[in-house]
Design a protein around this motif. Structure first.
Motif, PDB file in Angstrom:
ATOM      1  N   SER A 210     -20.690 -20.445  47.652  1.00 34.65           N
ATOM      2  CA  SER A 210     -19.734 -20.102  47.033  1.00 34.65           C
ATOM      3  C   SER A 210     -19.364 -19.097  48.028  1.00 34.65           C
ATOM      4  O   SER A 210     -20.160 -18.259  49.340  1.00 34.65           O
ATOM      5  CB  SER A 210     -19.127 -19.599  46.000  1.00 34.65           C
ATOM      6  N   GLY A 248     -14.829 -24.909  48.181  1.00 35.91           N
ATOM      7  CA  GLY A 248     -13.932 -25.112  49.157  1.00 35.91           C
ATOM      8  C   GLY A 248     -14.686 -23.615  50.095  1.00 35.91           C
ATOM      9  O   GLY A 248     -16.134 -23.100  50.229  1.00 35.91           O
ATOM     10  N   GLU A 290     -14.340 -29.468  46.462  1.00 33.96           N
ATOM     11  CA  GLU A 290     -13.464 -28.537  44.940  1.00 33.96           C
ATOM     12  C   GLU A 290     -13.289 -26.854  45.220  1.00 33.96           C
ATOM     13  O   GLU A 290     -13.915 -26.648  44.956  1.00 33.96           O
ATOM     14  CB  GLU A 290     -14.556 -28.523  44.483  1.00 33.96           C
ATOM     15  N   ARG A 330     -17.317  -8.153  38.482  1.00 35.68           N
ATOM     16  CA  ARG A 330     -17.309  -8.960  39.499  1.00 35.68           C
ATOM     17  C   ARG A 330     -18.574  -8.179  40.457  1.00 35.68           C
ATOM     18  O   ARG A 330     -19.486  -8.172  40.918  1.00 35.68           O
ATOM     19  CB  ARG A 330     -16.668  -9.320  40.601  1.00 35.68           C
ATOM     20  N   TYR A 390     -12.031 -15.856  39.423  1.00 37.02           N
ATOM     21  CA  TYR A 390     -13.416 -15.264  39.110  1.00 37.02           C
ATOM     22  C   TYR A 390     -12.422 -13.832  38.347  1.00 37.02           C
ATOM     23  O   TYR A 390     -14.115 -13.047  38.501  1.00 37.02           O
ATOM     24  CB  TYR A 390     -14.352 -15.408  39.844  1.00 37.02           C
TER      25      TYR A 390
HETATM   26  N1  LLP Z   1     -17.939 -27.240  42.467  1.00 37.77           N
HETATM   27  C1  LLP Z   1     -19.174 -26.861  42.354  1.00 37.77           C
HETATM   28  C2  LLP Z   1     -19.975 -27.289  41.854  1.00 37.77           C
HETATM   29  C3  LLP Z   1     -19.247 -25.038  42.408  1.00 37.77           C
HETATM   30  O1  LLP Z   1     -20.117 -24.841  41.960  1.00 37.77           O
HETATM   31  C4  LLP Z   1     -17.929 -24.524  42.519  1.00 37.77           C
HETATM   32  C5  LLP Z   1     -18.636 -22.802  42.603  1.00 37.77           C
HETATM   33  C6  LLP Z   1     -17.076 -25.248  43.301  1.00 37.77           C
HETATM   34  C7  LLP Z   1     -16.930 -26.002  43.027  1.00 37.77           C
HETATM   35  C8  LLP Z   1     -16.366 -23.829  43.553  1.00 37.77           C
HETATM   36  O2  LLP Z   1     -16.297 -23.020  44.818  1.00 37.77           O
HETATM   37  P1  LLP Z   1     -15.549 -22.221  45.434  1.00 37.77           P
HETATM   38  O3  LLP Z   1     -14.573 -23.317  46.368  1.00 37.77           O
HETATM   39  O4  LLP Z   1     -14.899 -21.068  44.372  1.00 37.77           O
HETATM   40  O5  LLP Z   1     -16.752 -21.214  46.639  1.00 37.77           O
HETATM   41  N2  LLP Z   1     -18.492 -16.807  39.810  1.00 37.77           N
HETATM   42  C9  LLP Z   1     -19.020 -16.618  41.577  1.00 37.77           C
HETATM   43  C10 LLP Z   1     -19.004 -17.496  42.189  1.00 37.77           C
HETATM   44  C11 LLP Z   1     -19.189 -18.283  41.157  1.00 37.77           C
HETATM   45  C12 LLP Z   1     -18.966 -20.283  41.361  1.00 37.77           C
HETATM   46  C13 LLP Z   1     -19.899 -21.529  41.130  1.00 37.77           C
HETATM   47  N3  LLP Z   1     -19.752 -22.429  41.523  1.00 37.77           N
HETATM   48  C14 LLP Z   1     -18.582 -15.138  41.564  1.00 37.77           C
HETATM   49  O6  LLP Z   1     -17.539 -14.972  40.618  1.00 37.77           O
HETATM   50  O7  LLP Z   1     -18.049 -14.991  43.347  1.00 37.77           O
END
Ligand code: LLP
Length: 431
Positions: A210, A248, A290, A330, A390
């Motif tokens: 991420s 993303g 995603e 966070r 988040y």
């Molecule tokens: N798809 C999968 C399989 C994922 O594991 C994640 C995020 C996403 C999509 C979405 O990713 P994004 O577009 O949001 O970067 N709790 C942490 C973030 C954990 C993200 C885990 N997976 C934070 O607060 O930064």
């Protein structure tokens, strides 16, 4: 200002989506999550438009529900032409309860329970992303029971380190998600899936992490997955029709974070994918991503009311706000950076540094440390920016503190989309 949906009103108050945050705090109380609907829509279009222009037919961005999940979000996503990914029965039922079509859902997760697998099949979710062999077998049995062939993606672990912080880095080989390519296990996993009578393998999935600010790590991951795809094609004659590249792009939490031109990155990625497929003699798959964070993060602001101000002589100063790690864990978890403003005097110059502490009973329960700002006085409104992703989704009832409401801002109007928890909610599950 960090983002274009922020400005300062004539009275010095911070305006968000054109609305006076101090007035919103008065009307709805604090702590308060605000969500700018227009910004969510604009962020969706950063993906849907280049997807339609650059990728093969059938390509679709799926909003990652883990970033922020509540019912009123789903009609907006649907109108914007997004799919959605869900990782639990809770997220799945939230999307469905809001009228989101099951066939536009993709069910993720590395240990879906038997009940969740059954629920997903019964509700006819369009795609499952299968994480492991056990799930493959359970899902095949469940699909047989329902008399259907379930479309699936297979989650492969390409072993890419996208140089993001370790806690959210899910693409390395040594991790609990997916099946690793490097060890040869991915190939076996795919061959096994292709023999499952009640599963239709639509293609492959990978997720490398991420907060990624560049298209290159996605291209690197795609290359590794397409190498596997070519090997499996040679061995078993199967070619994927979908390639899902996972989460993303990154977002700006502070002024010095890089700006990502998402449509430009997608365009570059499409060119690279076309070349990679051509080199391997593979037909161009439909592409999915995603995005979660980049859809909702900068659409969110959290408002607090300043409580006691503590000046520790010879050390530093703290303002204690009426929320904390229960609504935004966070900083406590990742030392995540945030921009904090005095919403009551947004135009005032900085008059020193102050640490923003929460009300939860532990020393690490801070929102941000040593923030240069117009230091809040008791009763003033403190705004933490870029909290749409988040925050609510990771909020807890630690200390039996009630979680804040979510107020949606749209067209100069505001409405409660998630109500504030009450003390009655705090004991609702206790027998
Ligand atoms: N798809 C999968 C399989 C994922 O594991 C994640 C995020 C996403 C999509 C979405 O990713 P994004 O577009 O949001 O970067 N709790 C942490 C973030 C954990 C993200 C885990 N997976 C934070 O607060 O930064």
């Amino acid at each position: 200002m960090l983002q274009s949906n922020l400005s300062i009103g004539p009275n010095g108050h911070l305006l968000f989506a054109g609305q006076d945050t101090v007035a919103l705090a008065e009307r709805y109380g604090t702590p308060l999550y605000l969500l700018d609907e227009e910004r969510v829509r604009a962020n969706c279009r950063l993906y849907t438009r280049p997807f339609a222009r650059c990728f093969a037919p059938g390509s679709l961005p799926y909003y990652s529900s883990k970033a922020l999940c509540f019912k009123a979000l789903y009609p907006i996503l649907l109108e914007e032409g997004m799919g959605a990914d869900v990782v639990s029965g809770g997220e799945l039922l939230t999307a469905l309860a809001a009228g989101f079509p099951a066939e536009k859902l993709c069910f993720q997760g590395n240990n879906k329970t038997p009940e969740e697998i059954r629920l997903g099949v019964e509700k006819r979710v369009g795609l499952f992303t299968v994480d492991n062999l056990l799930e493959l077998e359970r899902l095949d049995a469940e699909a047989a029971r329902a008399g259907i062939r379930q479309r699936v993606l297979l989650r492969l672990t390409p072993g890419i380190d996208p140089h993001t912080f370790a806690a959210v880095n899910t693409g390395r080989i040594d991790c609990q998600f997916g099946v690793p390519v490097e060890t040869g296990q991915a190939r076996e996993f795919i061959l096994r899936a292709l023999r499952m009578p009640h599963l239709e393998v639509a293609g492959y999935h990978c997720h490398i992490g991420s907060q990624i600010f560049d298209f290159q790590p996605f291209a690197d991951a795609a290359q590794i997955v397409l190498d596997v795809a070519a090997a499996v094609r040679d061995e078993a004659g199967y070619t994927p029709s979908v390639l899902n590249l996972g989460g993303g792009f990154g977002v700006r939490y502070k002024e010095d974070d890089p700006v990502v031109d998402i449509p430009a990155c997608i365009e570059r990625l499409s060119g690279i994918l076309a070349r990679l497929c051509e080199e391997r003699g593979l037909p161009l798959p439909a592409v999915s991503m995603e995005p979660g964070r980049s859809i909702v993060a900068d659409a969110g602001v959290t408002l607090y009311t300043a409580g006691p101000v503590k000046v520790i002589e010879g050390y530093r100063s703290y303002v204690v706000v009426d929320g904390g790690m229960s609504d935004n864990p966070r900083y406590a978890l990742y030392q995540a950076p945030y921009t904090v403003l005095n919403a009551s005097r947004a135009g005032d110059p900085c008059d020193g540094e102050i640490s923003i502490a929460g009300r939860c009973c532990e020393t690490g329960a801070l929102i941000q440390e040593n923030v240069p700002m117009a230091r809040p006085k008791t009763g003033e409104i403190v705004a933490v920016l870029v909290t749409g992703a988040y925050n609510y989704s990771m909020a807890s009832n630690y200390n039996r503190v009630c979680r804040p409401p979510i107020v949606l801002l749209s067209g100069g109007k505001s409405r409660v989309a998630v109500r504030r928890e009450t003390w009655a909610d705090m004991t609702a599950c206790d027998l």
